[in-house]
Scaffold this motif. Sequence first.
Motif, PDB file in Angstrom:
ATOM      1  N   ASN A  95       0.831  -1.185   0.000  1.00 51.91           N
ATOM      2  CA  ASN A  95       0.000   0.000   0.000  1.00 51.91           C
ATOM      3  C   ASN A  95       0.879   1.253   0.000  1.00 51.91           C
ATOM      4  OD1 ASN A  95      -1.680   2.203   1.150  1.00 51.91           O
ATOM      5  ND2 ASN A  95      -3.193   0.565   1.349  1.00 51.91           N
ATOM      6  N   PRO A  96       0.520   2.290  -0.743  1.00 53.15           N
ATOM      7  CA  PRO A  96       1.304   3.525  -0.752  1.00 53.15           C
ATOM      8  C   PRO A  96       1.473   4.164   0.628  1.00 53.15           C
ATOM      9  CG  PRO A  96      -0.290   3.554  -2.537  1.00 53.15           C
ATOM     10  CD  PRO A  96      -0.585   2.341  -1.713  1.00 53.15           C
ATOM     11  N   VAL A  97       0.531   3.928   1.524  1.00 55.37           N
ATOM     12  CA  VAL A  97       0.644   4.478   2.880  1.00 55.37           C
ATOM     13  C   VAL A  97       1.864   3.898   3.591  1.00 55.37           C
ATOM     14  CG1 VAL A  97      -0.488   4.614   5.137  1.00 55.37           C
ATOM     15  CG2 VAL A  97      -1.821   4.940   3.061  1.00 55.37           C
ATOM     16  N   VAL A  98       2.138   2.618   3.364  1.00 56.99           N
ATOM     17  CA  VAL A  98       3.331   1.980   3.954  1.00 56.99           C
ATOM     18  C   VAL A  98       4.585   2.697   3.453  1.00 56.99           C
ATOM     19  CG1 VAL A  98       4.677  -0.162   4.050  1.00 56.99           C
ATOM     20  CG2 VAL A  98       2.179  -0.242   4.189  1.00 56.99           C
ATOM     21  N   ILE A  99       4.620   2.977   2.172  1.00 60.46           N
ATOM     22  CA  ILE A  99       5.771   3.672   1.578  1.00 60.46           C
ATOM     23  C   ILE A  99       5.901   5.076   2.147  1.00 60.46           C
ATOM     24  CG2 ILE A  99       6.798   4.490  -0.581  1.00 60.46           C
ATOM     25  CD1 ILE A  99       6.695   1.376  -0.183  1.00 60.46           C
ATOM     26  N   ARG A 100       4.782   5.771   2.294  1.00 60.01           N
ATOM     27  CA  ARG A 100       4.832   7.133   2.845  1.00 60.01           C
ATOM     28  C   ARG A 100       5.363   7.132   4.275  1.00 60.01           C
ATOM     29  NH1 ARG A 100      -0.392   7.301   0.285  1.00 60.01           N
ATOM     30  NH2 ARG A 100      -0.093   8.158  -1.790  1.00 60.01           N
ATOM     31  N   ARG A 101       4.957   6.159   5.057  1.00 58.73           N
ATOM     32  CA  ARG A 101       5.445   6.068   6.445  1.00 58.73           C
ATOM     33  C   ARG A 101       6.949   5.806   6.487  1.00 58.73           C
ATOM     34  NH1 ARG A 101       0.372   2.644   8.795  1.00 58.73           N
ATOM     35  NH2 ARG A 101      -1.008   4.429   9.051  1.00 58.73           N
ATOM     36  N   ILE A 102       7.414   4.945   5.613  1.00 60.24           N
ATOM     37  CA  ILE A 102       8.849   4.668   5.550  1.00 60.24           C
ATOM     38  C   ILE A 102       9.596   5.887   5.023  1.00 60.24           C
ATOM     39  CG2 ILE A 102      10.614   3.258   4.413  1.00 60.24           C
ATOM     40  CD1 ILE A 102       8.641   0.903   4.718  1.00 60.24           C
ATOM     41  N   ASN A 103       8.991   6.592   4.073  1.00 59.60           N
ATOM     42  CA  ASN A 103       9.623   7.811   3.559  1.00 59.60           C
ATOM     43  C   ASN A 103       9.809   8.848   4.664  1.00 59.60           C
ATOM     44  OD1 ASN A 103       9.992   6.897   0.978  1.00 59.60           O
ATOM     45  ND2 ASN A 103       8.211   7.940   0.132  1.00 59.60           N
ATOM     46  N   ILE A 104       8.892   8.884   5.618  1.00 58.72           N
ATOM     47  CA  ILE A 104       9.044   9.797   6.756  1.00 58.72           C
ATOM     48  C   ILE A 104      10.314   9.461   7.531  1.00 58.72           C
ATOM     49  CG2 ILE A 104       8.060  10.414   8.993  1.00 58.72           C
ATOM     50  CD1 ILE A 104       5.266  10.163   7.650  1.00 58.72           C
ATOM     51  N   LEU A 105      10.553   8.156   7.752  1.00 58.14           N
ATOM     52  CA  LEU A 105      11.775   7.728   8.453  1.00 58.14           C
ATOM     53  C   LEU A 105      13.025   8.082   7.650  1.00 58.14           C
ATOM     54  CD1 LEU A 105      10.626   4.180   9.630  1.00 58.14           C
ATOM     55  CD2 LEU A 105      10.773   6.251  11.025  1.00 58.14           C
ATOM     56  N   LEU A 106      12.950   7.864   6.341  1.00 58.07           N
ATOM     57  CA  LEU A 106      14.100   8.171   5.482  1.00 58.07           C
ATOM     58  C   LEU A 106      14.379   9.672   5.446  1.00 58.07           C
ATOM     59  CD1 LEU A 106      13.358   5.743   2.522  1.00 58.07           C
ATOM     60  CD2 LEU A 106      15.170   5.530   4.232  1.00 58.07           C
ATOM     61  N   LYS A 107      13.314  10.453   5.469  1.00 56.51           N
ATOM     62  CA  LYS A 107      13.469  11.911   5.463  1.00 56.51           C
ATOM     63  C   LYS A 107      14.069  12.387   6.787  1.00 56.51           C
ATOM     64  CE  LYS A 107      11.042  16.137   4.261  1.00 56.51           C
ATOM     65  NZ  LYS A 107       9.793  16.716   3.757  1.00 56.51           N
ATOM     66  N   LYS A 108      13.598  11.829   7.908  1.00 56.17           N
ATOM     67  CA  LYS A 108      14.157  12.187   9.226  1.00 56.17           C
ATOM     68  C   LYS A 108      15.628  11.806   9.318  1.00 56.17           C
ATOM     69  CE  LYS A 108       9.991  12.047  12.052  1.00 56.17           C
ATOM     70  NZ  LYS A 108       9.261  11.332  13.114  1.00 56.17           N
ATOM     71  N   ALA A 109      16.005  10.738   8.653  1.00 60.01           N
ATOM     72  CA  ALA A 109      17.403  10.293   8.644  1.00 60.01           C
ATOM     73  C   ALA A 109      18.232  11.069   7.622  1.00 60.01           C
ATOM     74  CB  ALA A 109      17.473   8.798   8.348  1.00 60.01           C
ATOM     75  N   GLU A 110      17.607  12.018   6.947  1.00 59.20           N
ATOM     76  CA  GLU A 110      18.256  12.858   5.942  1.00 59.20           C
ATOM     77  C   GLU A 110      18.863  12.043   4.804  1.00 59.20           C
ATOM     78  OE1 GLU A 110      20.928  15.406   8.127  1.00 59.20           O
ATOM     79  OE2 GLU A 110      19.251  16.579   8.944  1.00 59.20           O
ATOM     80  N   LEU A 111      18.093  11.032   4.374  1.00 62.00           N
ATOM     81  CA  LEU A 111      18.502  10.235   3.217  1.00 62.00           C
ATOM     82  C   LEU A 111      17.752  10.651   1.952  1.00 62.00           C
ATOM     83  CD1 LEU A 111      18.733   6.715   4.890  1.00 62.00           C
ATOM     84  CD2 LEU A 111      20.606   8.252   4.297  1.00 62.00           C
ATOM     85  N   ILE A 112      16.526  11.189   2.122  1.00 63.48           N
ATOM     86  CA  ILE A 112      15.725  11.627   0.983  1.00 63.48           C
ATOM     87  C   ILE A 112      15.117  12.996   1.271  1.00 63.48           C
ATOM     88  CG2 ILE A 112      15.109   9.271   0.274  1.00 63.48           C
ATOM     89  CD1 ILE A 112      12.262   9.879   1.461  1.00 63.48           C
ATOM     90  N   THR A 113      14.641  13.612   0.202  1.00 60.63           N
ATOM     91  CA  THR A 113      13.834  14.821   0.342  1.00 60.63           C
ATOM     92  C   THR A 113      12.498  14.578  -0.346  1.00 60.63           C
ATOM     93  OG1 THR A 113      14.701  15.819  -1.678  1.00 60.63           O
ATOM     94  CG2 THR A 113      15.803  16.396   0.372  1.00 60.63           C
ATOM     95  N   THR A 114      11.465  15.146   0.217  1.00 59.49           N
ATOM     96  CA  THR A 114      10.141  15.149  -0.407  1.00 59.49           C
ATOM     97  C   THR A 114       9.570  16.546  -0.199  1.00 59.49           C
ATOM     98  OG1 THR A 114       9.049  14.407   1.616  1.00 59.49           O
ATOM     99  CG2 THR A 114       9.709  12.697   0.059  1.00 59.49           C
TER     100      THR A 114
END
Length: 121
Positions: free
Chosen positions: A43-62
């Motif tokens: 589900n895209p919601v799962v991806i969005r939640r993981i993206n939040i973790l990746l963003k907090k870890a400063e690995l990605i930007t959204t």
Amino acid sequence: MRCIRNAKLITHRSQLQVHILAFSAIVGSQATSDFIATSVNTNPVVIRRINILLKKAELITTQIGVVGVNLIHDPEDITLLDIYKAVTNLDNRLFEVHNAPNPECPVGSYKRPHPSRHMKR
């Protein structure tokens, strides 16, 4: 058993994070949550939640209103430890010892040295 369940969750999240980062590196800013979710069959919601973790870890930007995920670092510079830390949020600690075990428990009542004293970086 909660420990085993948590370990499985961390492993699953780590796998998804590696997939998201690799997919983003290949596809670039076209890597939307929907597109990534389709590639991992979730589900895209799962991806969005993981993206939040990746963003907090400063690995990605959204960005709100802007499609896609962008890597902050070159893919070669992102380690599995970086990804693991993003999932676990343990601030460089791989093993966490709880400070208030049940004194009636045969394991929790045993006084033991902190594992970090026996580990070297």
